[in-house]
Design a protein around this motif. Structure first.
Motif, short mmCIF file in Angstrom:
data_model
loop_
_atom_site.label_atom_id
_atom_site.label_comp_id
_atom_site.label_asym_id
_atom_site.label_seq_id
_atom_site.Cartn_x
_atom_site.Cartn_y
_atom_site.Cartn_z
N ASN A 1 10.89 0.49 0.01
CA ASN A 1 10.48 0.86 -1.35
C ASN A 1 10.40 -0.37 -2.25
OD1 ASN A 1 11.52 1.59 -4.26
ND2 ASN A 1 10.56 3.45 -3.50
N ILE A 2 11.39 -1.25 -2.14
CA ILE A 2 11.41 -2.46 -2.97
C ILE A 2 10.28 -3.40 -2.58
CG2 ILE A 2 12.78 -4.46 -3.68
CD1 ILE A 2 15.29 -2.76 -3.10
N LEU A 3 10.06 -3.56 -1.27
CA LEU A 3 8.94 -4.40 -0.82
C LEU A 3 7.62 -3.84 -1.33
CD1 LEU A 3 10.08 -5.15 2.85
CD2 LEU A 3 9.82 -6.82 1.00
N ARG B 1 6.00 3.91 4.73
CA ARG B 1 7.09 3.74 5.69
C ARG B 1 8.40 4.26 5.12
NH1 ARG B 1 9.16 -1.90 8.64
NH2 ARG B 1 10.89 -0.93 9.74
N PHE B 2 8.65 3.96 3.84
CA PHE B 2 9.87 4.44 3.21
C PHE B 2 9.94 5.97 3.26
CE2 PHE B 2 11.71 6.28 -0.68
CZ PHE B 2 13.03 5.90 -0.50
N LEU B 3 8.86 6.62 2.90
CA LEU B 3 8.84 8.08 2.88
C LEU B 3 9.03 8.68 4.27
CD1 LEU B 3 5.94 8.50 0.31
CD2 LEU B 3 8.30 9.25 -0.03
N ASP C 1 9.20 8.61 -7.03
CA ASP C 1 8.83 7.23 -7.36
C ASP C 1 7.85 6.66 -6.35
OD1 ASP C 1 9.35 4.51 -8.69
OD2 ASP C 1 10.02 4.13 -6.64
N SER C 2 8.12 6.87 -5.06
CA SER C 2 7.25 6.31 -4.02
C SER C 2 5.89 6.99 -3.98
CB SER C 2 7.94 6.41 -2.65
OG SER C 2 9.07 5.56 -2.60
N GLN C 3 5.85 8.30 -4.20
CA GLN C 3 4.55 8.98 -4.27
C GLN C 3 3.74 8.49 -5.47
OE1 GLN C 3 3.40 10.63 -1.89
NE2 GLN C 3 4.98 11.83 -0.84
N TYR C 4 4.42 8.29 -6.60
CA TYR C 4 3.76 7.74 -7.79
C TYR C 4 3.22 6.34 -7.51
CZ TYR C 4 3.90 5.07 -12.19
OH TYR C 4 3.63 4.22 -13.24
N LYS C 5 4.01 5.51 -6.83
CA LYS C 5 3.55 4.15 -6.51
C LYS C 5 2.40 4.18 -5.52
CE LYS C 5 6.81 2.25 -9.06
NZ LYS C 5 8.07 1.80 -8.46
#
Length: 491
Positions: free
Chosen positions: A273-275, A294-296, A307-311
Motif C-alpha cells: 500500500n505504501i509503495l 497486490r495489497f488488496l 483507501d486502496s480502492q480509492y488510490k
C-alpha cells in the motif's frame, strides 16, 4: 536475627527474578523489535517457565500485539483478545514492590488499546489507556528514577496534549493531565533506558513527524538509527512512514526497497500500500496500481481497503482512462472495508462526492500537484501548476487550493518570498468561503507563521499562528492546532 535477614534477602531475590531480563529474554525482545516474532517465540520457549514470569507475560503479549496489528485479522483478534485479562490478572499476583509490576501491566493494556483501535473497539481501548495512565502515574510517584516508566507515560502525555481543545474537558474530567512538551521530555529521558531506549527514540521521532515539525536534524537521527540496524524490519517500516509523512517519499522508497526480508520476519502486506502511494506521487500510475492490487490480494484485514480502492481510482483517472473504467473503483470504495482509520474515511468522503457530482475540468491538475508535492517531487508538482493561473479554476475552494499548493511548492523549494503572496491569497479566499470550512486557510496561516518565525519577525509569526488556531471545524484542525501551538511556544 541472621535468619530474618536471610529470609528478607531470599524474598527480594524472588521478586527480582519475577522481572529479570535474562540474556534469553533480552534476545527475544530484540528479535520482536525487528519483527522476527516466530524466532522470538522459540527463544522464549527455551527459557524455564518459572524464570522471570513477569517479563515472559509481557513478551508473549508483545508478540500477540505485533501479530494482530500487522495482519488486521478479525478472527485472530477475537481468539487472542481474551488473553489480556488473563495476563493482567497474572501480573497483579506478582510483587507490587517491584517497579516493573505496574509498568508491565500498563504495557499489556497499551498493547490491547492499540489493537482495539485497529479493530474498531474505541470505547474499550479508551479504558485501557486510562488504566495504563493511572498505573504509570502511580509508578512514577513510587519509583521516580525508574526509566522504563517514562517511555509509555511520555507517549500518553503527548496523546493527551494532542486532544482537540473541544474535548480537553473530557480528559480533565477523567483525571488525565499531559502536554506535548512534557511528554517529549519524558521520551528523551526514557531513551537512556537499556530496555526501552530504542522504542522511546522511535516514538520521539514519530511525535516530531506527526505532531510537530520534522527537522533536518531529526531526519539525520532517523537515518543513523536505521543505518545501525540493517536487519530491523520495524525500523525500516516506521522510517519509511515517517519520511513519507514528512514529504520525503524518495527516502521512504529507499528504506522499503532495502528492508530485510525472509521467512523469519512477520509479513507486512501494508508495505505494498505504501509503495503504491509513493509511485502514485511519482506519477508512475501502472506501477502504483499493481502495488495497490497486490495489497488488496495479500491483505486479509478490513482497514485500508477503501483507501486502496480509492488510490486505484486515482491511478486510472489521472492516467486518462475513461470515466466508465475508473468509477468502478469508487463504487468498490463504498462496498468494501470499514472507516476506522483516517485514510479510509477520506476515501469514503471522496467517493461519495465524486459519484454524486463528478469532477471539474481542472481537478485532476490539482490532484497531480498535490500528490507530487506531498511526496517531495517538487519539480513535477511545479510543472503541473505552472501553466495555470487562479482564474483558470472554478469556485473558491479550487482557487484557494491552487494558491496553497503553489505556496507550499515554492516554500519547499526555498523560494520563501515568492511563496508568501500565494499563502496570503489562499488564506483570504478560505476566509471568504462560507459554505464549509476549508483547510487551505489554516494550512496557509500555519506556513506563514513558520516563514515569519524563520525571519525572526516574532510579531507577524505570532499573528499567523493565532490565525491558524482561529480557523474553525476544518478537516485537519487537530493536527494544525497542535503545530500552531508548538510554533507559538517558541516565540
Amino acid at each position: 536475627m541472621r535468619l530474618v535477614v536471610f529470609f528478607v534477602l531470599i524474598a527480594r531475590l524472588a521478586q527480582a527474578q519475577d522481572f529479570a531480563w535474562t540474556p534469553g529474554l533480552q534476545r527475544a525482545f530484540a528479535q520482536m523489535q525487528q519483527l522476527q516474532v516466530q524466532p522470538a517465540r522459540q527463544t522464549i520457549a527455551r527459557e524455564p517457565a518459572t524464570q522471570s514470569p513477569g517479563i515472559q507475560l509481557f513478551l508473549d503479549d508483545y508478540a500477540d500485539m505485533l501479530t494482530l496489528t500487522t495482519s488486521d485479522n478479525d478472527a485472530l483478534f477475537s481468539e487472542l483478545s481474551k488473553r489480556e485479562d488473563e495476563r493482567i490478572d497474572a501480573l497483579k499476583k506478582l510483587p507490587d514492590s517491584s517497579p516493573w509490576q505496574r509498568v508491565m501491566q500498563a504495557e499489556v493494556r497499551l498493547h490491547w488499546a492499540f489493537c482495539k483501535l485497529k479493530f474498531g473497539r474505541e470505547m474499550s481501548a479508551s479504558w485501557d489507556v486510562i488504566k495504563a495512565y493511572r498505573l504509570l502515574g502511580e509508578n512514577r510517584k513510587l519509583f521516580p528514577d525508574f526509566l522504563p516508566t517514562y517511555k509509555s507515560l511520555g507517549t500518553l502525555y503527548v496523546m493527551i496534549g494532542s486532544v482537540p481543545e473541544s474535548y480537553a474537558w473530557v480528559a480533565r474530567l477523567l483525571g488525565l493531565r499531559g502536554s506535548i512538551a512534557d511528554g517529549q521530555q519524558m521520551l528523551v529521558r526514557a531513551r537512556q533506558d537499556p530496555v526501552f531506549g530504542l522504542e522511546a527514540q522511535l516514538i520521539d521521532l514519530m511525535v516530531r513527524a506527526y505532531v510537530l515539525t520534522f527537522t533536518p536534524a531529526d531526519e539525520q537521527a532517523l537515518r543513523q538509527l536505521i543505518a545501525r540496524s540493517p536487519d530491523n524490519l520495524l525500523l525500516h517500516f516506521f522510517g519509511a512512514t515517517i519520511e513519507q509523512k514528512s514529504g520525503n517519499s524518495e527516502q521512504a522508497l529507499l528504506y522499503l526497497t532495502s528492508r530485510p526480508t525472509g521467512p523469519a520476519y512477520l509479513p507486512l502486506p501494508i508495505v505494498s500500500n505504501i509503495l503504491g502511494d509513493i509511485y502514485l506521487q511519482k506519477g508512475q500510475y501502472a506501477t502504483a496500481d499493481a502495488h495497490f492490487a497486490r495489497f488488496l490480494t495479500d491483505y486479509k484485514g478490513q482497514n485500508f481497503r477503501k483507501d486502496s480502492q480509492y488510490k486505484r481510482f486515482l491511478c486510472h483517472w489521472l492516467a486518462g482512462y475513461p470515466d466508465s473504467q475508473s468509477r468502478s473503483f469508487l463504487e468498490r470504495v463504498l462496498s468494501s472495508g470499514r472507516t476506522t482509520v483516517e485514510s479510509d474515511k477520506a476515501a469514503q468522503r471522496f467517493a461519495e462526492i465524486y459519484l454524486k457530482r463528478g469532477a471539474t475540468p481542472h481537478q485532476p491538475v490539482l490532484m497531480r500537484a498535490r500528490l507530487a508535492s506531498d511526496g517531495g517531487f517538487l519539480d513535477s508538482a511545479l510543472a503541473y501548476l505552472r501553466p495555470y493561473t487562479e482564474a483558470r479554476f472554478v469556485g473558491l475552494p479550487e482557487k484557494a487550493e491552487f494558491n496553497y499548493r503553489m505556496g507550499r511548492i515554492l516554500q519547499r523549494r526555498s523560494q520563501v518570498n515568492a511563496a508568501i503572496p500565494y499563502f496570503v491569497r489562499a488564506l483570504a479566499l478560505s476566509d471568504a468561503y462560507d459554505e464549509a470550512p476549508l483547510s487551505f486557510g489554516a494550512s496557509s496561516a500555519l506556513q506563514l507563521g513558520y516563514i515569519y518565525k524563520q525571519k525572526n519577525d516574532r510579531t507577524t509569526a505570532r499573528s499567523f499562528f493565532q490565525r491558524a488556531l482561529a480557523q474553525k471545524n476544518h478537516e485537519y484542525k487537530n493536527s494544525i492546532d497542535n503545530k500552531a501551538r508548538a510554533g507559538l511556544s517558541g516565540l
